[in-house]
Write a protein that holds these residues in place. Structure first.
Motif, PDB file in Angstrom:
ATOM      1  N   ALA A  20       0.829  -1.206   0.000  1.00  0.00           N
ATOM      2  CA  ALA A  20       0.000   0.000   0.000  1.00  0.00           C
ATOM      3  C   ALA A  20       0.863   1.257   0.000  1.00  0.00           C
ATOM      4  O   ALA A  20       0.522   2.259  -0.641  1.00  0.00           O
ATOM      5  N   ARG A  21       1.973   1.229   0.724  1.00  0.00           N
ATOM      6  CA  ARG A  21       2.833   2.415   0.755  1.00  0.00           C
ATOM      7  C   ARG A  21       3.518   2.634  -0.590  1.00  0.00           C
ATOM      8  O   ARG A  21       3.686   3.778  -1.021  1.00  0.00           O
ATOM      9  N   ALA A  22       3.901   1.561  -1.266  1.00  0.00           N
ATOM     10  CA  ALA A  22       4.465   1.722  -2.600  1.00  0.00           C
ATOM     11  C   ALA A  22       3.400   2.233  -3.571  1.00  0.00           C
ATOM     12  O   ALA A  22       3.681   3.073  -4.444  1.00  0.00           O
ATOM     13  N   PHE A  23       2.175   1.745  -3.431  1.00  0.00           N
ATOM     14  CA  PHE A  23       1.070   2.209  -4.273  1.00  0.00           C
ATOM     15  C   PHE A  23       0.821   3.702  -4.033  1.00  0.00           C
ATOM     16  O   PHE A  23       0.591   4.467  -4.981  1.00  0.00           O
ATOM     17  N   ALA A  24       0.868   4.116  -2.768  1.00  0.00           N
ATOM     18  CA  ALA A  24       0.709   5.540  -2.462  1.00  0.00           C
ATOM     19  C   ALA A  24       1.810   6.353  -3.130  1.00  0.00           C
ATOM     20  O   ALA A  24       1.569   7.463  -3.639  1.00  0.00           O
ATOM     21  N   GLY A  25       3.017   5.818  -3.155  1.00  0.00           N
ATOM     22  CA  GLY A  25       4.094   6.508  -3.852  1.00  0.00           C
ATOM     23  C   GLY A  25       3.854   6.602  -5.341  1.00  0.00           C
ATOM     24  O   GLY A  25       4.200   7.616  -5.972  1.00  0.00           O
ATOM     25  N   MET A  26       3.253   5.585  -5.929  1.00  0.00           N
ATOM     26  CA  MET A  26       2.904   5.629  -7.351  1.00  0.00           C
ATOM     27  C   MET A  26       1.903   6.746  -7.626  1.00  0.00           C
ATOM     28  O   MET A  26       1.996   7.450  -8.648  1.00  0.00           O
ATOM     29  N   ILE A  27       0.925   6.914  -6.737  1.00  0.00           N
ATOM     30  CA  ILE A  27      -0.056   7.994  -6.896  1.00  0.00           C
ATOM     31  C   ILE A  27       0.651   9.342  -6.907  1.00  0.00           C
ATOM     32  O   ILE A  27       0.410  10.189  -7.788  1.00  0.00           O
ATOM     33  N   ALA A  28       1.540   9.561  -5.948  1.00  0.00           N
ATOM     34  CA  ALA A  28       2.262  10.837  -5.873  1.00  0.00           C
ATOM     35  C   ALA A  28       3.149  11.041  -7.097  1.00  0.00           C
ATOM     36  O   ALA A  28       3.204  12.145  -7.669  1.00  0.00           O
ATOM     37  N   ASP A  29       3.841   9.989  -7.539  1.00  0.00           N
ATOM     38  CA  ASP A  29       4.738  10.108  -8.691  1.00  0.00           C
ATOM     39  C   ASP A  29       3.966  10.422  -9.970  1.00  0.00           C
ATOM     40  O   ASP A  29       4.417  11.213 -10.804  1.00  0.00           O
ATOM     41  N   GLU A  30       2.816   9.783 -10.137  1.00  0.00           N
ATOM     42  CA  GLU A  30       2.015  10.046 -11.337  1.00  0.00           C
ATOM     43  C   GLU A  30       1.585  11.511 -11.383  1.00  0.00           C
ATOM     44  O   GLU A  30       1.671  12.171 -12.424  1.00  0.00           O
ATOM     45  N   ALA A  31       1.101  12.023 -10.264  1.00  0.00           N
ATOM     46  CA  ALA A  31       0.652  13.413 -10.232  1.00  0.00           C
ATOM     47  C   ALA A  31       1.807  14.375 -10.529  1.00  0.00           C
ATOM     48  O   ALA A  31       1.644  15.340 -11.293  1.00  0.00           O
ATOM     49  N   GLU A  32       2.954  14.118  -9.948  1.00  0.00           N
ATOM     50  CA  GLU A  32       4.091  15.015 -10.169  1.00  0.00           C
ATOM     51  C   GLU A  32       4.483  15.047 -11.637  1.00  0.00           C
ATOM     52  O   GLU A  32       4.774  16.114 -12.197  1.00  0.00           O
ATOM     53  N   GLU A  33       4.494  13.900 -12.283  1.00  0.00           N
ATOM     54  CA  GLU A  33       4.887  13.872 -13.693  1.00  0.00           C
ATOM     55  C   GLU A  33       3.843  14.547 -14.579  1.00  0.00           C
ATOM     56  O   GLU A  33       4.182  15.294 -15.496  1.00  0.00           O
ATOM     57  N   LEU A  34       2.566  14.291 -14.299  1.00  0.00           N
ATOM     58  CA  LEU A  34       1.516  14.900 -15.114  1.00  0.00           C
ATOM     59  C   LEU A  34       1.499  16.421 -14.969  1.00  0.00           C
ATOM     60  O   LEU A  34       1.116  17.128 -15.902  1.00  0.00           O
ATOM     61  N   LEU A  35       1.892  16.911 -13.802  1.00  0.00           N
ATOM     62  CA  LEU A  35       1.866  18.353 -13.553  1.00  0.00           C
ATOM     63  C   LEU A  35       3.219  19.026 -13.794  1.00  0.00           C
ATOM     64  O   LEU A  35       3.358  20.222 -13.564  1.00  0.00           O
ATOM     65  N   ARG A  36       4.193  18.262 -14.280  1.00  0.00           N
ATOM     66  CA  ARG A  36       5.565  18.775 -14.379  1.00  0.00           C
ATOM     67  C   ARG A  36       5.664  20.005 -15.272  1.00  0.00           C
ATOM     68  O   ARG A  36       6.388  20.947 -14.961  1.00  0.00           O
ATOM     69  N   ASN A  37       4.942  20.025 -16.375  1.00  0.00           N
ATOM     70  CA  ASN A  37       4.998  21.154 -17.308  1.00  0.00           C
ATOM     71  C   ASN A  37       3.824  22.084 -17.050  1.00  0.00           C
ATOM     72  O   ASN A  37       2.690  21.766 -17.422  1.00  0.00           O
ATOM     73  N   PRO A  38       4.025  23.237 -16.432  1.00  0.00           N
ATOM     74  CA  PRO A  38       2.889  24.107 -16.087  1.00  0.00           C
ATOM     75  C   PRO A  38       2.174  24.669 -17.310  1.00  0.00           C
ATOM     76  O   PRO A  38       1.034  25.121 -17.188  1.00  0.00           O
ATOM     77  N   ASP A  39       2.819  24.631 -18.466  1.00  0.00           N
ATOM     78  CA  ASP A  39       2.192  25.154 -19.683  1.00  0.00           C
ATOM     79  C   ASP A  39       1.677  24.042 -20.581  1.00  0.00           C
ATOM     80  O   ASP A  39       1.284  24.293 -21.725  1.00  0.00           O
ATOM     81  N   GLY A  40       1.673  22.824 -20.088  1.00  0.00           N
ATOM     82  CA  GLY A  40       1.232  21.695 -20.893  1.00  0.00           C
ATOM     83  C   GLY A  40      -0.280  21.628 -21.023  1.00  0.00           C
ATOM     84  O   GLY A  40      -1.020  22.414 -20.426  1.00  0.00           O
ATOM     85  N   PRO A  41      -0.759  20.662 -21.813  1.00  0.00           N
ATOM     86  CA  PRO A  41      -2.201  20.528 -22.033  1.00  0.00           C
ATOM     87  C   PRO A  41      -2.912  19.985 -20.797  1.00  0.00           C
ATOM     88  O   PRO A  41      -2.272  19.427 -19.896  1.00  0.00           O
ATOM     89  N   PRO A  42      -4.222  20.104 -20.732  1.00  0.00           N
ATOM     90  CA  PRO A  42      -4.979  19.554 -19.600  1.00  0.00           C
ATOM     91  C   PRO A  42      -4.906  18.037 -19.599  1.00  0.00           C
ATOM     92  O   PRO A  42      -4.868  17.401 -20.664  1.00  0.00           O
ATOM     93  N   VAL A  43      -4.864  17.454 -18.417  1.00  0.00           N
ATOM     94  CA  VAL A  43      -4.725  16.001 -18.295  1.00  0.00           C
ATOM     95  C   VAL A  43      -5.744  15.468 -17.295  1.00  0.00           C
ATOM     96  O   VAL A  43      -6.338  16.219 -16.515  1.00  0.00           O
ATOM     97  N   VAL A  44      -5.917  14.145 -17.342  1.00  0.00           N
ATOM     98  CA  VAL A  44      -6.798  13.439 -16.417  1.00  0.00           C
ATOM     99  C   VAL A  44      -5.985  12.363 -15.713  1.00  0.00           C
ATOM    100  O   VAL A  44      -5.234  11.626 -16.355  1.00  0.00           O
ATOM    101  N   MET A  45      -6.144  12.293 -14.412  1.00  0.00           N
ATOM    102  CA  MET A  45      -5.543  11.221 -13.613  1.00  0.00           C
ATOM    103  C   MET A  45      -6.662  10.449 -12.938  1.00  0.00           C
ATOM    104  O   MET A  45      -7.623  11.042 -12.437  1.00  0.00           O
ATOM    105  N   SER A  46      -6.549   9.136 -12.944  1.00  0.00           N
ATOM    106  CA  SER A  46      -7.536   8.311 -12.236  1.00  0.00           C
ATOM    107  C   SER A  46      -6.827   7.331 -11.329  1.00  0.00           C
ATOM    108  O   SER A  46      -5.680   6.931 -11.576  1.00  0.00           O
ATOM    109  N   VAL A  47      -7.502   6.969 -10.264  1.00  0.00           N
ATOM    110  CA  VAL A  47      -7.033   5.957  -9.324  1.00  0.00           C
ATOM    111  C   VAL A  47      -8.214   5.023  -9.086  1.00  0.00           C
ATOM    112  O   VAL A  47      -9.325   5.478  -8.779  1.00  0.00           O
ATOM    113  N   VAL A  48      -7.970   3.722  -9.244  1.00  0.00           N
ATOM    114  CA  VAL A  48      -9.051   2.740  -9.136  1.00  0.00           C
ATOM    115  C   VAL A  48      -8.834   1.889  -7.889  1.00  0.00           C
ATOM    116  O   VAL A  48      -7.812   1.208  -7.754  1.00  0.00           O
TER     117      VAL A  48
END
Length: 286
Positions: free
Chosen positions: A213-241
Motif C-alpha cells: 500500500a505504501r508503494a502504491f501511495a508513492g505511485m499515486i504521488a509520482d504520477e501526479a508530479e509527472e503529469l503536472l511537471r509542465n505548467p504550460d502543458g495541455p490539460p490532463v486526467v488522472m484516475s485511481v481505481v
C-alpha cells in the motif's frame, strides 16, 4: 474490430483548462462488487479452493460490510467525491453500501449485474440486453440513468462498444490510451473514453503484483508530479481505481487515502471531479 479512435486529442483549444484554471482533473473509482457463490469469475486472495470457498467469499464480503464505508469516509473527508463502479446485485445484497455512497454524493457508474459475469462470454444480443438491464436498474434505483460504463474484468466482446452507445451510455471507463479523454466512433454513436488507470489500480497492482500500500501511495504521488511537471502543458486526467475489499482493508486504506488527500489539497492545480463532470467540461471546450 479495431479500436475506433476518431482522433487523439491534443488540447481542444490552446487556452483550455479544467474549471478554476486547473491543469489536472482527478477522479477516484471505488469498485463495489457482487459475486455469486462458487460460480463464474471471482477475485481471490488465496488460490481458489473447492466449494464452498468461505475464505475468499469472506474476503470479498468485507468490502461491502466495512471497506466501502471506510473508503467513502476517508475520501469525503479529503473533499473527494467517489465514483462508484457498481454491480447492481449490490442493491439487493448490501443496501447499506448504496446508502453510504449516496451520502458521499457518489457518481454511480454501471459495472454489470455481478462481477461473476463477463461480457466476453456473451453474444452480441445477449450483451446488449445485459447492458440495458444494468442501466435500467440503476435508473430505477437512483432516479437518473448512469452515463458511464466500466466492464467487469475490463473485458469486451466484438460488439461491446457499439452496444454501449445503443444502450444509452456516452462515457467508457475501461481504457487509457492518452492522458486526456478520447472520442471513440463506435458506428452507433460516440463514446468518450475518460482515462481509466489499469496500473494505478489496487486489483492489478496490489493483488496482481503484490505491491504494498505504501508503494502504491508513492505511485499515486509520482504520477501526479509527472503529469503536472509542465505548467504550460495541455490539460490532463488522472484516475485511481480502488476496490472496497482491497484498498478498504485497514492496512491499505491509510497510506492510499492519505496520498489522495495530499492531491486534493493542491486545489489550485488539481480539480477533484467525477467522470460525468470531466466529460461535460471536455465537451464544453470545443
Amino acid at each position: 474490430m479495431m479500436l475506433p479512435i476518431s482522433g487523439l486529442p491534443v488540447a481542444p483549444r490552446p487556452d483550455f483548462r479544467w474549471p478554476g484554471g486547473r491543469r489536472m482533473a482527478l477522479w477516484v473509482a471505488v469498485g463495489v462488487e457482487s459475486y455469486r457463490p462458487d460460480e463464474g469469475r471471482t477475485e481471490d486472495i488465496l488460490p481458489r479452493s473447492a466449494a464452498p470457498d468461505h475464505v475468499n467469499a469472506a474476503w470479498r464480503a468485507y468490502g461491502n460490510r466495512v471497506g466501502a464505508m471506510r473508503l467513502f469516509e476517508r475520501l469525503s473527508g479529503a473533499g473527494i467525491v467517489p465514483t462508484v463502479l457498481l454491480n447492481t446485485d449490490v442493491y439487493d445484497e448490501a443496501p447499506e453500501v448504496i446508502a453510504a455512497a449516496r451520502r458521499a454524493g457518489a457518481e454511480i457508474v454501471a459495472h454489470g449485474l455481478s462481477n461473476s459475469d463477463c461480457l466476453a462470454d456473451m453474444g452480441a444480443e445477449e450483451e446488449l440486453a445485459y447492458l440495458r438491464r444494468t442501466r435500467d436498474r440503476i435508473a430505477a434505483e437512483e432516479g437518473t440513468a448512469p452515463r458511464g460504463w466500466s466492464s467487469p474484468w475490463l473485458a469486451h466482446g466484438a460488439r461491446t462498444l457499439p452496444n454501449l452507445a445503443r444502450a444509452g451510455f456516452d462515457i467508457l471507463l475501461d481504457l487509457r490510451m492518452d492522458d486526456r479523454p478520447v472520442t471513440l466512433d463506435t458506428g452507433a454513436g460516440p463514446l468518450l473514453a475518460v482515462p481509466y488507470a489499469a496500473e494505478l489500480n489496487d486489483s492489478t497492482t496490489m493483488i496482481g503484483r503484490q505491491v504494498t500500500a505504501r508503494a502504491f501511495a508513492g505511485m499515486i504521488a509520482d504520477e501526479a508530479e509527472e503529469l503536472l511537471r509542465n505548467p504550460d502543458g495541455p490539460p490532463v486526467v488522472m484516475s485511481v481505481v480502488l476496490h472496497s475489499f482491497i484498498a478498504g482493508q485497514p492496512f491499505r486504506a491509510g497510506p492510499v487515502c492519505d496520498a489522495l488527500a495530499g492531491l486534493a489539497r493542491r486545489g489550485s492545480e488539481i480539480w477533484c471531479a467525477t467522470p460525468s463532470r470531466i466529460a461535460d467540461a471536455w465537451h464544453g471546450a470545443g
